[in-house]
Design a protein around this motif. Sequence first.
Motif, PDB file in Angstrom:
ATOM      1  N   CYS A  64       0.889  -1.329   0.296  1.00 51.77           N
ATOM      2  CA  CYS A  64       0.311  -0.135  -0.121  1.00 51.77           C
ATOM      3  C   CYS A  64       1.022   1.191   0.282  1.00 51.77           C
ATOM      4  O   CYS A  64       1.012   2.180   0.904  1.00 51.77           O
ATOM      5  N   ASP A  65       1.611   1.115  -1.232  1.00 57.02           N
ATOM      6  CA  ASP A  65       2.513   2.286  -1.030  1.00 57.02           C
ATOM      7  C   ASP A  65       3.334   3.024  -0.039  1.00 57.02           C
ATOM      8  O   ASP A  65       3.856   4.218   0.058  1.00 57.02           O
ATOM      9  N   ASP A  66       3.908   1.787   0.415  1.00 53.72           N
ATOM     10  CA  ASP A  66       5.181   1.720   1.212  1.00 53.72           C
ATOM     11  C   ASP A  66       4.915   3.410   2.455  1.00 53.72           C
ATOM     12  O   ASP A  66       5.591   3.987   2.585  1.00 53.72           O
ATOM     13  N   ILE A 133      -6.947   3.134   4.295  1.00 52.57           N
ATOM     14  CA  ILE A 133      -5.634   3.180   3.512  1.00 52.57           C
ATOM     15  C   ILE A 133      -6.782   2.624   1.935  1.00 52.57           C
ATOM     16  O   ILE A 133      -6.769   1.537   2.263  1.00 52.57           O
ATOM     17  N   GLY A 134      -6.978   4.015   1.331  1.00 51.44           N
ATOM     18  CA  GLY A 134      -7.439   3.405  -0.450  1.00 51.44           C
ATOM     19  C   GLY A 134      -6.661   2.644  -0.917  1.00 51.44           C
ATOM     20  O   GLY A 134      -7.197   1.932  -1.474  1.00 51.44           O
ATOM     21  N   ASP A 135      -5.071   3.108  -0.577  1.00 50.70           N
ATOM     22  CA  ASP A 135      -4.659   2.228  -1.630  1.00 50.70           C
ATOM     23  C   ASP A 135      -4.445   0.495  -1.092  1.00 50.70           C
ATOM     24  O   ASP A 135      -3.698   0.086  -2.010  1.00 50.70           O
ATOM     25  N   VAL A 136      -5.039  -0.298  -0.683  1.00 52.63           N
ATOM     26  CA  VAL A 136      -5.550  -1.789  -0.012  1.00 52.63           C
ATOM     27  C   VAL A 136      -6.589  -1.679  -1.470  1.00 52.63           C
ATOM     28  O   VAL A 136      -6.256  -2.692  -2.056  1.00 52.63           O
ATOM     29  N   MET A 137      -7.146  -1.111  -2.089  1.00 54.20           N
ATOM     30  CA  MET A 137      -7.017  -0.993  -3.778  1.00 54.20           C
ATOM     31  C   MET A 137      -6.215  -1.724  -4.400  1.00 54.20           C
ATOM     32  O   MET A 137      -6.492  -1.891  -5.994  1.00 54.20           O
ATOM     33  N   GLU A 138      -5.453  -1.367  -4.448  1.00 49.65           N
ATOM     34  CA  GLU A 138      -4.020  -1.088  -5.606  1.00 49.65           C
ATOM     35  C   GLU A 138      -3.494  -2.667  -5.586  1.00 49.65           C
ATOM     36  O   GLU A 138      -3.813  -3.246  -4.328  1.00 49.65           O
ATOM     37  N   ASN A 139      -3.029  -2.602  -6.484  1.00 52.64           N
ATOM     38  CA  ASN A 139      -1.627  -3.691  -6.780  1.00 52.64           C
ATOM     39  C   ASN A 139      -2.705  -4.927  -6.665  1.00 52.64           C
ATOM     40  O   ASN A 139      -2.932  -6.111  -6.052  1.00 52.64           O
ATOM     41  N   CYS A 140      -3.593  -5.328  -7.294  1.00 53.97           N
ATOM     42  CA  CYS A 140      -4.956  -6.031  -6.681  1.00 53.97           C
ATOM     43  C   CYS A 140      -3.944  -7.610  -7.223  1.00 53.97           C
ATOM     44  O   CYS A 140      -4.604  -8.429  -5.940  1.00 53.97           O
ATOM     45  N   GLU A 141      -3.100  -8.181  -7.626  1.00 54.03           N
ATOM     46  CA  GLU A 141      -3.123  -9.378  -7.660  1.00 54.03           C
ATOM     47  C   GLU A 141      -1.959  -9.743  -6.593  1.00 54.03           C
ATOM     48  O   GLU A 141      -2.328 -11.099  -5.964  1.00 54.03           O
ATOM     49  N   PHE A 154     -14.031  -7.692  -2.477  1.00 53.29           N
ATOM     50  CA  PHE A 154     -13.194  -6.819  -3.178  1.00 53.29           C
ATOM     51  C   PHE A 154     -13.392  -6.210  -2.155  1.00 53.29           C
ATOM     52  O   PHE A 154     -13.701  -5.799  -1.073  1.00 53.29           O
ATOM     53  N   PRO A 155     -11.649  -5.615  -1.681  1.00 48.96           N
ATOM     54  CA  PRO A 155     -11.319  -5.160  -0.741  1.00 48.96           C
ATOM     55  C   PRO A 155     -11.265  -3.406  -0.534  1.00 48.96           C
ATOM     56  O   PRO A 155     -11.066  -2.297  -1.169  1.00 48.96           O
ATOM     57  N   ALA A 156     -12.943  -3.234  -0.551  1.00 50.12           N
ATOM     58  CA  ALA A 156     -13.220  -2.166  -0.281  1.00 50.12           C
ATOM     59  C   ALA A 156     -12.506  -0.773   0.565  1.00 50.12           C
ATOM     60  O   ALA A 156     -12.139   0.328   0.240  1.00 50.12           O
ATOM     61  N   ALA A 157     -11.934  -1.541   1.421  1.00 50.47           N
ATOM     62  CA  ALA A 157     -11.108  -0.331   2.611  1.00 50.47           C
ATOM     63  C   ALA A 157     -10.346  -1.282   3.743  1.00 50.47           C
ATOM     64  O   ALA A 157     -11.021  -1.813   3.521  1.00 50.47           O
ATOM     65  N   MET A 158      -8.860  -0.258   4.131  1.00 57.82           N
ATOM     66  CA  MET A 158      -8.531  -1.181   5.164  1.00 57.82           C
ATOM     67  C   MET A 158      -8.300   0.196   6.209  1.00 57.82           C
ATOM     68  O   MET A 158      -8.286   1.281   5.304  1.00 57.82           O
ATOM     69  N   ASP A 224       1.135   8.052  -9.942  1.00 63.13           N
ATOM     70  CA  ASP A 224       1.431   6.432 -10.391  1.00 63.13           C
ATOM     71  C   ASP A 224       0.229   5.646  -9.420  1.00 63.13           C
ATOM     72  O   ASP A 224      -0.169   5.036  -9.959  1.00 63.13           O
ATOM     73  N   PHE A 225       0.368   5.828  -8.620  1.00 60.04           N
ATOM     74  CA  PHE A 225      -0.280   5.019  -7.535  1.00 60.04           C
ATOM     75  C   PHE A 225      -1.984   5.222  -7.444  1.00 60.04           C
ATOM     76  O   PHE A 225      -3.037   4.400  -8.083  1.00 60.04           O
ATOM     77  N   SER A 226      -3.083   6.184  -7.980  1.00 57.99           N
ATOM     78  CA  SER A 226      -4.110   6.713  -9.230  1.00 57.99           C
ATOM     79  C   SER A 226      -3.802   6.306  -9.634  1.00 57.99           C
ATOM     80  O   SER A 226      -5.293   5.248 -10.098  1.00 57.99           O
ATOM     81  N   ARG A 227      -3.448   5.874 -10.825  1.00 54.41           N
ATOM     82  CA  ARG A 227      -3.722   5.251 -11.397  1.00 54.41           C
ATOM     83  C   ARG A 227      -3.609   4.051 -12.013  1.00 54.41           C
ATOM     84  O   ARG A 227      -3.984   2.396 -12.393  1.00 54.41           O
TER      85      ARG A 227
END
Length: 241
Positions: A64-66, A133-141, A154-158, A224-227
């Motif tokens: 989640c973006d370090d 932590i909305g970044d939990v939606m990143e890096n799906c794999e 689906f991980p909606a939020a952490m 980059d994290f938004s994309r």
Amino acid sequence: MNEVLKQLYARKSVRAFTDREISPEDRQAILTAAIMAPTAGNQQLYTIIDVTDEKLKAELAKSCDDQPFIAKAKMVLVFCADCRRWYEAFRTAGCEPRLPGAGDLLLAVSDANIAAQNAVTAAWSLGIGSCYIGDVMENCETQRSLLHLPKYVFPAAMVVFGHPTQQQLEREKPKRVEMKHVVHENAYREMEDGEYREMYAERCGMRSYEDWMRAFCERKYNSDFSREMTRSVNEYLKDFQ
């Protein structure tokens, strides 16, 4: 002002925690508040993953973006929009349910985030800070692998929790834009250029509206994290097509 409103108005994100543990009683109170949240049709379209493994917390912090403070949190909850549980329950009863679709996912995301907000509010009332932590939606794999998320989940939020440091308690809560800009009566109201400038004037400070907005756009919206979040969510959406 009553105590509930005081808590809602005062709550702010906390990203630095003391070493004090969250008591079992407070953990239980936070989780109970979450599952008592409003829910569509009393379906509770979510699963809450209580992350207690320190190694997993560290891996989530990295994915989640370090953000190291995630690993230092005393309580980490992942609120998953769960369209699988009811689908499988229907099947066990001999029903012939349709496959979950995008509408089901949006309803489940709403349920999950309402539960998360109940947890956040309950925690604050107990003197425990939190941060979404909305970044939990990143890096799906990666997230699917770390959390063993099956199809239609689906991980909606952490949300991370802990007792705030003194600096965090004293830090001023960021101001919100005026109500007149975000509350529209009866219908959506398109805003003119001047109102956008008025709405964000205080945030711009000494910078011009153009300079501040350009910097914010690049730091957040075009980042980059938004994309990556968009790409990752699109991967999850393939399950619902």
